[in-house]
Design an enzyme around this catalytic site. Sequence first.
Site, PDB file in Angstrom:
ATOM      1  N   ASP A   4      13.746  -0.378  -1.053  1.00  0.00           N
ATOM      2  CA  ASP A   4      14.065   0.834  -0.422  1.00  0.00           C
ATOM      3  C   ASP A   4      12.697   1.183   0.205  1.00  0.00           C
ATOM      4  O   ASP A   4      11.914   0.600   0.432  1.00  0.00           O
ATOM      5  CB  ASP A   4      14.680   1.759  -1.372  1.00  0.00           C
ATOM      6  CG  ASP A   4      15.913   2.525  -0.486  1.00  0.00           C
ATOM      7  OD1 ASP A   4      15.160   3.352   0.285  1.00  0.00           O
ATOM      8  OD2 ASP A   4      16.938   2.372  -0.833  1.00  0.00           O
ATOM      9  N   HIS A  33      15.046   8.183  -0.106  1.00  0.00           N
ATOM     10  CA  HIS A  33      16.328   7.344  -0.514  1.00  0.00           C
ATOM     11  C   HIS A  33      16.055   6.445  -1.746  1.00  0.00           C
ATOM     12  O   HIS A  33      17.089   6.561  -2.427  1.00  0.00           O
ATOM     13  CB  HIS A  33      16.688   6.384   0.887  1.00  0.00           C
ATOM     14  CG  HIS A  33      18.011   5.699   0.893  1.00  0.00           C
ATOM     15  ND1 HIS A  33      17.775   4.248   0.689  1.00  0.00           N
ATOM     16  CD2 HIS A  33      19.233   6.223   1.193  1.00  0.00           C
ATOM     17  CE1 HIS A  33      19.241   4.093   1.015  1.00  0.00           C
ATOM     18  NE2 HIS A  33      19.859   5.141   1.334  1.00  0.00           N
ATOM     19  N   SER A  36      25.283   3.580   0.518  1.00  0.00           N
ATOM     20  CA  SER A  36      23.826   3.611   0.004  1.00  0.00           C
ATOM     21  C   SER A  36      24.178   4.129  -1.633  1.00  0.00           C
ATOM     22  O   SER A  36      23.355   3.612  -2.366  1.00  0.00           O
ATOM     23  CB  SER A  36      22.986   4.397   0.535  1.00  0.00           C
ATOM     24  OG  SER A  36      22.156   4.182   1.418  1.00  0.00           O
TER      25      SER A  36
END
Length: 846
Positions: free
Chosen positions: A208, A246, A418
């Site tokens: 990520d 994230h 996600s």
Amino acid sequence: MRLPSWLSILLLARAVSASPRDYERYDYFAVHLDSAVVPQEVAQRLGMQYEGLVGELSHHYTFSCLKDSCLDVEESLEELRRRKKRRRRRSDGSEPHNLRREIPLDLNGILWSEKQQLRHRHVKRIPPSPLLNGRAGQKAADSDIHQAADQEAVRRLDSIAETLDIKDPIFKEQWHLFNTRQLGHDLNVTGVWLDGITGNGSISAVIDDGLDLYSNDLKDNYFAEGSYDFNEKEPEPRPRLFDDHHGTRCAGEIAAVRNNVCGVGMAYDSKVAGIRILSKPISDEDEATAINYHFQENQIYSCSWGPPDDGATMEAPGILIQRALVNGVQSGRNGLGSVFVFAAGNGASNEDNCNFDGYTNSIYSITVGGIDRDGNHPYYSEHCSAQLVVTYSSGEQDAIHTTDVGTDKCFNGHGGTSAAGPLVVGTVALALSVRPDLSWRDLQYLCVETAVPIHLDDGGWQNTTIGKKFSHTYGYGKVDAYRFVEAAKSFESVKPQAWFHSPWISVQHAIPEGDLGLAASFQVTEGMLRDANLERLEHVTVTMNVEHGRRGDLSADLISPTGVVSRIATARGPDSAAAGYDDWTFMSVVHWGESGIGNWTVVVKDTTENEFNGTFIDWRLNLWGECIDPQIQGLHPLPDEHDDDHVTATAIVSTTSVAPGSSPTSLPAIPTSHIERPTKPKPSDATDTTATATATDITSVPAATTTLVPEPTHTYSDSFLPSFFPTFGVSKRTQIWIYGSIGLIVIFCSGLGVYFLVQRRKRLRNNPRDAYEFEMVGDADEDEQQSLNTRGGRGKARARRGGELYDAFAGESEDDLYSDDEAYQDTPSNDTGTGSRSDSLEGQEK
Ligand SMILES: *[C@@H]1O[C@H](CO)[C@@H](O)[C@H](O)[C@H]1NC(C)=O
Ligand SMILES: *[C@@H]1O[C@H](CO)[C@@H](O)[C@H](O)[C@H]1NC(C)=O
Ligand SMILES: *[C@@H]1O[C@H](CO)[C@@H](O)[C@H](O)[C@H]1NC(C)=O
Ligand SMILES: *[C@@H]1O[C@H](CO)[C@@H](O)[C@H](O)[C@H]1NC(C)=O
Ligand SMILES: *[C@@H]1O[C@H](CO)[C@@H](O)[C@H](O)[C@H]1NC(C)=O
């Protein structure tokens, strides 16, 4: 043939992936070399610098040179590629096969190459609405007022927290772990913890935008050895950009520590690594390295990103990355296989579909969609036939509460698919902590077997052949961690993977617009699957070529022999590309457990009547599943850029048209002199005149005789089934692969029927099977006939057509086919296209 030991030693001395790159001053090339050559010597010969291996890919290296200083090498490499492509497209074996002589000596030993480019390819799968990005928590707090917590559930949660000594301050907000308001709408994980299973021993890697290893909620579970920052080429993947949140949030969902900070992860005693790739443009070389990074230790790769979900993008990983995926499942975890988990994508409101994304539709991925706190389908979560399961994420009411970047920071607005993917990663981590011996495919079986169907009244569920239910919206259902782990405890590992690749099936026919679909069938026989050592299906893939002026108008369905329907492609409003489907591979998990034997049909539709129209060129069916005899089953060769090369221009020989009204049984038997001309010469076919000549030589071919074409590596016998519907003969033979292995290649051929279907136009949403009450034109009832005839002006295009025959391999002897020059054939059997099976040396050499 084993490698000489000195060479093995050399290969074992892998340069760590991380040598710095300077794309401003240098050009980089990934090359795949013959195992017999020494990479440093090849680099030197070319006047290039040897930079090391490409991640974990055997015989793949990076060479560099000062920018623009090796244009000649670049050109030669390009020429090499062109020749290989042309050679593989030869139809008649007429090309002088002395490529060795034609190619500059310098390039000897180079099997493949690709100039590396830095690109920003992936978007994080954060849901599209700003409402859900950060503020959802606030919104949730408001709406929570309307639904009171169940007091009994609250008491149970209190007691669970006490028993497990969970003091994390936001644990009780983490409704996805235990939902006290919408009872049952959670991952059902607390029972797993109470059984003492909390992830000890498992390791996940979050690929990520970074992982905050200094967060107090993550640092105790942080796995440094498996972590790396590919954007900065540094060992610590810590977030650096303002929006590098994230990966940390995803990591928290998997493995946030049970302590006094924020909440806990699904597998709170497991380890989590961070692999940072999303914060800067990266090369394929780096991405390939990243997805195999420390793949003996990292077990599960959590991937909440992919090509844009805009409903217009159709993108697959480059060949190097595809190879790394296959290498991961074949060599990762000491051969049990890396487990890749991908977020399905957030483009549902753009009519996007996860089959247009080459990561989520990979057979190597567990593809995960989302449902919201009420268990409903959220507006963003994509539908598709490649989606295995769904789990909780953001929606109208609430989002996922997890760790954030910062020493003690938490976040209550994590969402989109996600946020769903990592919860499945956590579930798998729990299962692996009790059953670390499960293979990547075993874990997919567990998804299929233990997922719980939800919303049976909507979502278009259909009964699959093995008594499961599948929905293109919810996959096999939602994940229940308790069921998953319980089943894992006693799961009997499946036998190795086998596969059957059909030959290319030529259609070459215009697609009628509107309600009609153009259908093409392929008959898989028991013998074909026996020869392919394939016992029962898991994944099915279909590679297609369709030309169309507006790609988004197209849709495609795959119907199995038992009538189960995969909607492999759906129309996408925003997709106005004039590209059609160009060797695109769609995937379905809907046929899991079927035998695969019988008639497979692809129905392509042009859903919108407008000025754009198209032609269904050809397709190929690939069945993947459990093998019959593990003793003889090898690993699939790594993907090759020439896998899909075939002689399109000559792929068709005879076609037969049938007018509406003729009986279906006579359909394939009525030959006509109508010959379809090739309509899709690929660019490199321009010079391939041999192929075209073959096609034009044929004027009229009776249904059972045929001719033709060929991929240069197959032969067929002349035997046909005495059926009115053409089926083709089968022949077998062996082929010697130069890599030093001998593979057994079994070749099959089969019948093809092409005919039109009349179908009542229906949205397939609610019951895909009903929607397939199509009738063939000849069968149509009066009304149908009537409407057909009155639609007028297009009767010809609507005519049913059948009995298109070809024998892709007639006229070539084995000797012609396997004469020489296989030295340039880098990946043994994957260009054969038909149920081939051979031990691949690649990816196995240690
Ligand atoms: C959820 O877990 C409990 C054990 O904690 C189990 O009894 C129950 O069957 C599970 N739920 C489902 C739907 O399987
Ligand atoms: C985790 O497993 C290891 C052995 O794999 C064991 O030594 C250790 O005590 C376990 N830790 C916990 C908390 O169970
Ligand atoms: C699926 O099977 C069940 C029985 O197991 C039946 O009630 C249901 O109608 C079937 N659904 C469809 C769409 O055929
Ligand atoms: C395959 O299916 C098509 C359409 O349903 C049918 O016309 C054809 O006869 C079938 N072929 C065989 C060999 O069963
Ligand atoms: C497709 O469109 C082109 C250009 O509009 C036209 O020439 C052609 O005949 C059309 N084909 C079909 C099958 O409708």
